[in-house]
Design an enzyme around this catalytic site. Structure first.
Site, PDB file in Angstrom:
ATOM      1  N   VAL A 217       1.112  -1.266   0.071  1.00 40.85           N
ATOM      2  CA  VAL A 217       0.068   0.029  -0.067  1.00 40.85           C
ATOM      3  C   VAL A 217       1.004   1.305  -0.037  1.00 40.85           C
ATOM      4  O   VAL A 217       2.159   1.068   0.377  1.00 40.85           O
ATOM      5  CB  VAL A 217      -0.948   0.029   1.222  1.00 40.85           C
ATOM      6  CG1 VAL A 217      -1.868  -1.192   1.046  1.00 40.85           C
ATOM      7  CG2 VAL A 217      -0.210  -0.135   2.706  1.00 40.85           C
ATOM      8  N   GLU A 218       0.266   2.402  -0.384  1.00 46.05           N
ATOM      9  CA  GLU A 218       0.650   3.847  -0.255  1.00 46.05           C
ATOM     10  C   GLU A 218       1.965   3.858  -1.290  1.00 46.05           C
ATOM     11  O   GLU A 218       3.043   4.226  -0.789  1.00 46.05           O
ATOM     12  CB  GLU A 218       1.300   4.121   0.977  1.00 46.05           C
ATOM     13  CG  GLU A 218       0.091   4.501   1.898  1.00 46.05           C
ATOM     14  CD  GLU A 218       0.446   5.221   3.064  1.00 46.05           C
ATOM     15  OE1 GLU A 218       1.740   5.861   3.313  1.00 46.05           O
ATOM     16  OE2 GLU A 218      -0.458   5.621   4.063  1.00 46.05           O
ATOM     17  N   GLY A 219       2.249   3.079  -2.335  1.00 43.02           N
ATOM     18  CA  GLY A 219       3.272   3.083  -3.247  1.00 43.02           C
ATOM     19  C   GLY A 219       3.794   1.797  -3.114  1.00 43.02           C
ATOM     20  O   GLY A 219       4.605   1.578  -2.287  1.00 43.02           O
TER      21      GLY A 219
END
Length: 822
Positions: A501-503
């Site tokens: 997640v988040e990149g």
């Protein structure tokens, strides 16, 4: 003055000026050149030396006078560069210009200003913030039973949801003006870290509304009307927010969103209003299944030109109540048996008034920039805090377990095979906590560290993976059997979630950290490219010669530092850190020069060389982690018990940095330049070595033995005191076994003397007591220690009926939405 001495003085002035980047010293060199003309030409004869002086003076004249060099050099260079440099798209420009640069720019420069970093005051918690952590956060942790949450209910209990909302956990970053807590970034980080040490599900539930979500976007870009309407409702838990970005066909390439909206007129409360008709499909949306307020990213079109001449207005962000007609909240995803709410949603012909765009008309089409800007801050907090909480839990748990668990009648932590992972766990935990605190402080100082946020997201989650894997190796069978008493199993399952997640980490390492950092953190490179693509000669000329001077400085600094000659120069740095800082300086200078070489050799093709970009990202990440480690060591007053940790970490991280840079040099296509730079940066070859066995044993002992070092390293996590809690039982057993060690040693001495038979501890205790070799008090101490030890090493087991009921349990099998109080 002899000719040789004259040229030596001139060369020294130029080298020192380039080393220190004090280009005013070049003026002194020019004066010396003029003096040289007089010195060599007083007899009016043209000598070879005089010719050299004249040529040098001519070169300096060209370089120091912009109007001359623009016409002779810069305009031709700009034309050539414009031909080979692709235009920067608006999406790329938004990503590059998002956030701010901070210490990452110092590392890219190859000349870090250590005094600036060391004098930066780390944020301290206010009384209110500490009281919240000691009160509501502690209470929340006490309410959580992670086994019940994940294995039985598939959700937080309704009373926990209610407590989170009522106590303002969703409003940590919202100002008090709007009913929020207005806590610092460090307090936010500490809260998430403590909850994460108890339950990943609860930590994710708390951190998402306070990270990339409607509140952050509203605070930065919302109108005052929007803030006054939404923020109090978010802070008080009346609205549960989520943010919908990812789509089935747009993940890492989020700029390729297919979700769309068209500007049109529609009915709102019986009136025709200007608004947007939306269609979208999203997935992987955390808190999506229970959200009442949906933040949505979509591409906005204006085919009827109701807002202006443009038809494709770009990515736009809006807030939508989930009970709006046409909004469909899908079923739940089930992320690797971790029970936080996550799922898809979609919308068909959903009409919203234009005033629901975040920032209203002023920010139509600005969504990508808004997202990148907010991500720079939010990504600095949440996952680094979660990873550090997991690391601290693993440190406290594994250090104690290696003391309690025995094989061959010896605590397993005495074996070098166990000491190696123990040392890694301890050292990496210290490092992650230092980087977490430093990055949160940067946010509190007003920075939006886009590159650093990517570094800590990647590094923290990767080291979380390594730490939990090491902990699982130490715990063995105890770690792989899920059950109410296994604290590692869920953390192990959660690792890929934080990695993704988040990149996603592959993307973050391969493209974002260095790809963004090279242009964002270099003081002149981005300006050079922008000026070339827009044909601005004056700006190009300034940037070009700044880049040349910058590179020349690196060509001088790297070998001087590599040979250790720079140590002779005066320094105002703290003496206890000077030896450490010299080592980091050398590697920072090497990184900066290799980075410039990579850009020079590959040009725009570097964007596609993901392996190369990834190695440079590794080197930059190691330099940031080392910087944070030294900052922590300095702030703590250089305590002796931390020095082994710092030594161990510098050896490991600088080795990683050096190997990454050597790998870059090995793979650059221009072999001649690569060979030259290798000899400048690494004249003696690879010099960094991994930590030695002695230091590894010393560091492992910091969490193996109870004491101040272990407590300091694991401070800030939830530590229960009841022995029916796993960590509470481990703490109880560790202390009891330490208390029993001298008595046990006495029993072993009796065995050696033949006074007692060699047998299991329980038998020894009984036999020694029977023979009068133990007092009643001593036997009680041993009995309590043995009972506590067996309690800790026990493993949960279940009958088949229990497992069958779990597999058929409607709460987990159908994954329905649970009783979230509205």
């Amino acid at each position: 003055m002899s000719a040789l001495l004259y040229w030596l003085v001139l060369a020294a002035i130029v080298m020192v000026s380039l080393y220190r980047r004090q280009l005013s010293w070049l003026g002194i060199a020019a004066v010396l050149l003029v003096a040289g003309i007089y010195f060599y030409s007083t007899d009016m004869r043209i000598t070879p030396a005089a010719v050299m002086v004249f040529i040098s003076l001519l070169v300096i004249t060209v370089l120091l006078f912009p109007p001359i060099r623009r016409q002779l050099i810069s305009r031709y260079a700009m034309t050539a560069m414009a031909r080979i440099t692709p235009a920067i798209s608006q999406t790329e420009r938004d990503a590059l210009e998002a956030g701010t640069v901070w210490w990452d720019a110092e590392l890219f420069n190859g000349m870090p200003n250590w005094n600036s970093l060391l004098e930066t005051a780390i944020t301290s918690l206010s009384e209110e913030e500490q009281a919240f952590i000691n009160g509501p956060v502690e209470t929340l942790c006490e309410m959580l039973d992670d086994w019940t949450i994940t294995h039985e209910d598939g959700d937080l209990p309704p009373e926990v949801w209610r407590y989170i909302r009522d106590e303002g956990f969703f409003g940590l970053i919202i100002p008090k003006l709007y009913g929020g807590k207005e806590f610092s970034a460090l307090a936010h980080s500490n809260i998430v870290m403590k909850i994460a040490s108890r339950s990943v599900t609860a930590a994710v539930t708390v951190m998402v509304p306070n990270s990339l979500g409607p509140a952050e976007l509203l605070l930065r870009y919302g109108t005052e009307r929007q803030r006054q309407h939404y923020l109090p409702r978010l802070a008080g838990g009346k609205e549960i927010p989520c943010f919908a970005l990812t789509e089935p066909t747009a993940g890492s390439d989020a700029a390729s969103l297919t979700s769309s909206g068209e500007v049109c007129y529609g009915k709102q409360h019986g009136k025709d209003v200007l608004g947007i008709r939306l269609n979208w499909e999203k997935r992987y949306i955390t808190l999506g299944p229970v959200a009442t307020l949906l933040g949505l990213a979509f591409r906005l079109y204006d085919p009827e030109h109701l807002l202006g001449e443009e038809e494709d207005l770009g990515i736009t962000l809006a807030l939508i109540n989930t009970d709006t007609a046409g909004v469909e909240i899908g079923q739940r995803h089930w992320p690797l048996d971790i029970a936080f709410q996550n799922g898809p949603n979609r919308g068909q012909d959903v009409f919203i008034p234009l005033e629901q765009v975040i920032g209203e008309r002023d920010y139509v089409g600005q969504g990508w920039h808004m997202l990148m800007d907010c991500l720079a801050a939010g990504r600095s907090i949440s996952l680094p805090a979660l990873a550090t909480g997991a690391a601290k839990l693993a440190s406290r748990l594994s250090g104690a377990y290696s003391h309690i668990r025995r094989q061959f009648k010896v605590p397993i932590g005495r074996f070098e095979g166990i000491q190696a992972p123990l040392a890694r766990i301890a050292a990496h935990t210290y490092m992650l906590d230092a980087a977490r605190r430093l990055t949160a402080t940067a946010v509190d100082l007003g920075e939006q560290p886009s590159v650093i946020s990517a570094i800590v997201k990647y590094q923290h989650t990767e080291y979380m993976r390594r730490i939990i894997n090491d902990a699982m190796d130490i715990h063995g069978g105890n770690g792989i059997c899920l059950g109410p008493h296994n604290l590692l199993g869920r953390a192990y399952q959660a690792i890929p979630i934080s990695i993704t997640v988040e990149g996603a980490n592959i993307l973050t390492r391969s493209l974002i950290i260095y790809g963004q950092g090279a242009l964002r953190c270099h003081p002149w490179l981005y300006r050079l490219i922008s000026a070339a693509t827009t044909a601005k000669l004056a700006q190009f000329d300034q940037a070009l010669f700044a880049v040349i001077g910058h590179t020349l400085s690196k060509l001088v600094r790297a070998p001087l530092l590599a040979f250790g000659l720079a140590h002779a120069l005066p320094s105002t740095r703290p003496k206890p850190l000077q030896a450490y800082l010299h080592r980091v300086d050398r590697m920072s200078a090497a990184f900066a020069l290799v980075s410039d070489l990579a850009v020079l050799s590959l040009g725009p093709a570097l964007k596609r060389k993901e392996a190369m970009s990834g190695r440079l990202a590794d080197a930059l990440g190691s330099l940031y982690l080392v910087s944070a480690t030294l900052k922590q060591f300095h702030d703590d007053g250089h305590p002796p018990h931390q020095r082994p940790l710092v030594d161990w970490l510098l050896d490991e991280q600088l080795y990683t940095c050096e190997q990454s840079l050597l790998a870059v040099l090995n793979n650059l296509p221009n072999r001649l330049l690569s060979s030259i730079v290798r000899r400048l940066c690494f004249p003696f070859g690879a010099r960094q070595g991994l930590p030695n066995d002695h230091d590894t044993g010393v560091v492992s002992n910091l969490i193996f033995e109870p004491g101040a070092s272990r407590d300091q390293l694991t401070a800030g996590i939830y530590i229960p005191t009841r022995i029916d809690e796993t960590l509470g039982a481990v703490e109880d057993a560790l202390q009891k076994m330490v208390n029993a060690e001298k008595i046990e040693q006495g029993l072993r001495d009796h065995v050696k003397k033949g006074l007692l038979p060699a047998s299991a501890m329980a038998v020894l205790i009984t036999e020694a007591s029977h023979r009068g070799l133990l007092s009643d008090t001593e036997r009680q101490i041993l009995d309590e220690a043995e009972e506590a030890r067996l309690r800790v090493i026990a493993v949960d087991d279940f009958d088949n009926d229990v497992l069958a009921r779990r597999n058929n349990n409607e709460k987990t099998h159908k994954l329905r939405k649970t009783g979230l109080p509205r």
